[in-house]
Scaffold this motif. Structure first.
Motif, PDB file in Angstrom:
ATOM      1  N   UNK A 213      16.112  -1.637   3.437  1.00 46.70           N
ATOM      2  CA  UNK A 213      17.276  -2.424   3.860  1.00 46.70           C
ATOM      3  C   UNK A 213      18.559  -1.777   3.343  1.00 46.70           C
ATOM      4  N   UNK A 214      19.593  -1.755   4.152  1.00 46.42           N
ATOM      5  CA  UNK A 214      20.845  -1.123   3.726  1.00 46.42           C
ATOM      6  C   UNK A 214      21.580  -1.946   2.682  1.00 46.42           C
ATOM      7  N   UNK A 215      21.551  -3.271   2.837  1.00 47.55           N
ATOM      8  CA  UNK A 215      22.304  -4.117   1.912  1.00 47.55           C
ATOM      9  C   UNK A 215      21.437  -5.269   1.417  1.00 47.55           C
ATOM     10  N   UNK A 216      21.359  -6.326   2.204  1.00 42.92           N
ATOM     11  CA  UNK A 216      20.629  -7.507   1.784  1.00 42.92           C
ATOM     12  C   UNK A 216      19.148  -7.199   1.577  1.00 42.92           C
ATOM     13  N   UNK A 217      18.648  -7.506   0.396  1.00 41.35           N
ATOM     14  CA  UNK A 217      17.237  -7.312   0.105  1.00 41.35           C
ATOM     15  C   UNK A 217      16.873  -5.945  -0.428  1.00 41.35           C
ATOM     16  N   UNK A 218      17.835  -5.029  -0.494  1.00 43.19           N
ATOM     17  CA  UNK A 218      17.521  -3.664  -0.924  1.00 43.19           C
ATOM     18  C   UNK A 218      17.077  -3.621  -2.387  1.00 43.19           C
ATOM     19  N   UNK A 219      17.852  -4.226  -3.274  1.00 37.46           N
ATOM     20  CA  UNK A 219      17.504  -4.200  -4.695  1.00 37.46           C
ATOM     21  C   UNK A 219      16.200  -4.945  -4.955  1.00 37.46           C
ATOM     22  N   UNK A 220      15.996  -6.029  -4.237  1.00 41.08           N
ATOM     23  CA  UNK A 220      14.743  -6.772  -4.390  1.00 41.08           C
ATOM     24  C   UNK A 220      13.554  -5.909  -4.008  1.00 41.08           C
ATOM     25  N   UNK A 221      13.677  -5.191  -2.888  1.00 40.39           N
ATOM     26  CA  UNK A 221      12.570  -4.331  -2.448  1.00 40.39           C
ATOM     27  C   UNK A 221      12.341  -3.192  -3.428  1.00 40.39           C
ATOM     28  N   UNK A 222      13.400  -2.602  -3.945  1.00 42.28           N
ATOM     29  CA  UNK A 222      13.255  -1.529  -4.932  1.00 42.28           C
ATOM     30  C   UNK A 222      12.542  -2.032  -6.181  1.00 42.28           C
ATOM     31  N   UNK A 223      12.886  -3.215  -6.620  1.00 40.46           N
ATOM     32  CA  UNK A 223      12.244  -3.792  -7.808  1.00 40.46           C
ATOM     33  C   UNK A 223      10.755  -4.022  -7.560  1.00 40.46           C
TER      34      UNK A 223
ATOM     35  N   UNK B 285       8.893  -2.293  -5.525  1.00 44.07           N
ATOM     36  CA  UNK B 285       8.236  -0.992  -5.433  1.00 44.07           C
ATOM     37  C   UNK B 285       8.038  -0.340  -6.793  1.00 44.07           C
ATOM     38  N   UNK B 286       8.722  -0.838  -7.815  1.00 46.29           N
ATOM     39  CA  UNK B 286       8.565  -0.279  -9.163  1.00 46.29           C
ATOM     40  C   UNK B 286       7.125  -0.415  -9.657  1.00 46.29           C
ATOM     41  N   UNK B 287       6.392  -1.407  -9.134  1.00 41.14           N
ATOM     42  CA  UNK B 287       5.001  -1.633  -9.548  1.00 41.14           C
ATOM     43  C   UNK B 287       3.989  -1.029  -8.573  1.00 41.14           C
ATOM     44  N   UNK B 288       4.481  -0.401  -7.505  1.00 42.48           N
ATOM     45  CA  UNK B 288       3.589   0.169  -6.494  1.00 42.48           C
ATOM     46  C   UNK B 288       2.864   1.401  -7.041  1.00 42.48           C
ATOM     47  N   UNK B 289       1.525   1.428  -6.942  1.00 42.49           N
ATOM     48  CA  UNK B 289       0.738   2.543  -7.471  1.00 42.49           C
ATOM     49  C   UNK B 289       0.378   3.566  -6.401  1.00 42.49           C
ATOM     50  N   UNK B 290       0.568   3.218  -5.139  1.00 43.80           N
ATOM     51  CA  UNK B 290       0.308   4.184  -4.074  1.00 43.80           C
ATOM     52  C   UNK B 290       1.535   5.061  -3.844  1.00 43.80           C
ATOM     53  N   UNK B 291       1.321   6.229  -3.275  1.00 46.58           N
ATOM     54  CA  UNK B 291       2.447   7.066  -2.869  1.00 46.58           C
ATOM     55  C   UNK B 291       3.264   6.316  -1.822  1.00 46.58           C
TER      56      UNK B 291
ATOM     57  N   UNK C 253      15.650   6.870  -8.867  1.00 49.50           N
ATOM     58  CA  UNK C 253      15.655   7.364 -10.242  1.00 49.50           C
ATOM     59  C   UNK C 253      15.923   6.238 -11.231  1.00 49.50           C
ATOM     60  N   UNK C 254      16.850   5.350 -10.889  1.00 44.72           N
ATOM     61  CA  UNK C 254      17.181   4.238 -11.777  1.00 44.72           C
ATOM     62  C   UNK C 254      16.024   3.254 -11.920  1.00 44.72           C
ATOM     63  N   UNK C 255      15.326   3.007 -10.819  1.00 45.30           N
ATOM     64  CA  UNK C 255      14.262   2.002 -10.821  1.00 45.30           C
ATOM     65  C   UNK C 255      12.918   2.583 -11.252  1.00 45.30           C
ATOM     66  N   UNK C 256      12.610   3.787 -10.807  1.00 42.79           N
ATOM     67  CA  UNK C 256      11.299   4.388 -11.043  1.00 42.79           C
ATOM     68  C   UNK C 256      11.285   5.394 -12.181  1.00 42.79           C
ATOM     69  N   UNK C 257      12.470   5.849 -12.595  1.00 39.63           N
ATOM     70  CA  UNK C 257      12.561   6.842 -13.655  1.00 39.63           C
ATOM     71  C   UNK C 257      12.873   8.216 -13.102  1.00 39.63           C
TER      72      UNK C 257
ATOM     73  N   UNK D 150       5.807   9.510  -5.641  1.00 40.73           N
ATOM     74  CA  UNK D 150       4.528   9.165  -6.246  1.00 40.73           C
ATOM     75  C   UNK D 150       4.573   7.755  -6.825  1.00 40.73           C
ATOM     76  N   UNK D 151       3.461   7.037  -6.719  1.00 37.10           N
ATOM     77  CA  UNK D 151       3.390   5.683  -7.229  1.00 37.10           C
ATOM     78  C   UNK D 151       3.290   5.639  -8.749  1.00 37.10           C
ATOM     79  N   UNK D 152       3.381   4.441  -9.266  1.00 37.13           N
ATOM     80  CA  UNK D 152       3.288   4.217 -10.706  1.00 37.13           C
ATOM     81  C   UNK D 152       1.885   4.553 -11.203  1.00 37.13           C
TER      82      UNK D 152
END
Length: 243
Positions: free
Chosen positions: A135-145, A147-153, A171-175, A219-221
């Motif tokens: 998402x470009x704006x609404x929901x983008x940060x929520x989706x990124x957060x 995905x921080x726990x996603x273990x798949x590529x 980089x900010x969310x996943x490292x 790469x996933x977590x």
């Protein structure tokens, strides 16, 4: 009475399949995301068929008319600008309505950008999630957060002018050390595949004039050690059962 979903080349026009050519030659009309882009391909293939616009801005208004044409016995082919219709491109709505109306739908195999990008990324591809455009704006940060726990590529599409911003957010969310790849202009003369950590990719593309369609693979977590061990044991058990 049939709708064909026909993948078209994502760059190199030679990637069209023989079957796709035969279908485009046989249908009553072709529905195109951009008639100008599809017109170039059809002229290259020496195919002359009625060409009608079908894109994200008119699909809700035209879908019933197209369903009616199909019910009357017409055979139509849906193509996108590049790749497989319905993959981050219009197609889902028409397919759903055709199925509701017992109209045959057939999807041909063929080009789609995320598959070669994933396979040549060097990242695990036995399990992956295709996210398309974030998402470009609404929901983008929520989706990124999330995905921080996603273990798949994870596989994403992105436009050139948003690439750096998206990589920085990853980089900010996943490292900054998370392995990733960026594929640009796949199958074209200036195809480029860059692999490395997110911080390395940011530094590289910050110095470049970025053009062309982009696919980002991340790469996933890393799973917890106990969880990884259980998954390995389950995989071994499954393989033994197969034997």
């Amino acid at each position: 009475m049939k709708l064909y979903l026909v993948p078209t080349p994502i760059g190199n026009l030679d990637d069209i399949t023989l079957r796709a050519i035969k279908v485009l030659q046989s249908v009553d009309a072709i529905l195109a995301e951009d008639t100008r882009t599809s017109g170039v391909l059809l002229r290259h293939l020496n195919i002359s068929k009625p060409l009608h616009s079908y894109h994200i801005f008119n699909e809700h208004q035209t879908v019933q008319r197209l369903v009616n044409q199909l019910k009357e016995g017409k055979t139509l082919a849906l193509v996108s600008d590049a790749g497989t219709p319905g993959i981050s491109d219009p197609g889902f709505l028409l397919v759903r309505e055709c199925i509701k109306n017992d109209i045959l739908v057939e999807c041909l195999p063929g080009p789609t950008a995320f598959v070669p990008a994933l396979v040549n990324s060097g990242l695990p591809n036995d399990r992956f999630t295709f996210e398309g455009f974030l998402p470009h704006k609404k929901g983008r940060q929520t989706r990124l957060s999330e995905l921080a726990e996603e273990e798949r590529t994870m596989v994403f599409y992105e436009s050139p002018h948003r690439l750096i911003k998206t990589l920085q957010q990853f980089s900010e969310v996943l490292g900054p050390d998370r392995p990733a790849s960026v594929s640009r202009e796949l199958t074209k003369v200036f195809e480029e595949n860059q692999r490395g950590s997110l911080s390395k990719l940011i530094a590289y593309f910050a110095q470049k004039m970025i053009k062309g369609e982009l696919v980002i693979c991340v790469q996933g977590k890393e799973p917890a050690k106990g969880k990884a061990k259980r998954q390995y044991e389950n995989d071994v058990d499954d393989n033994e059962d197969d034997e």
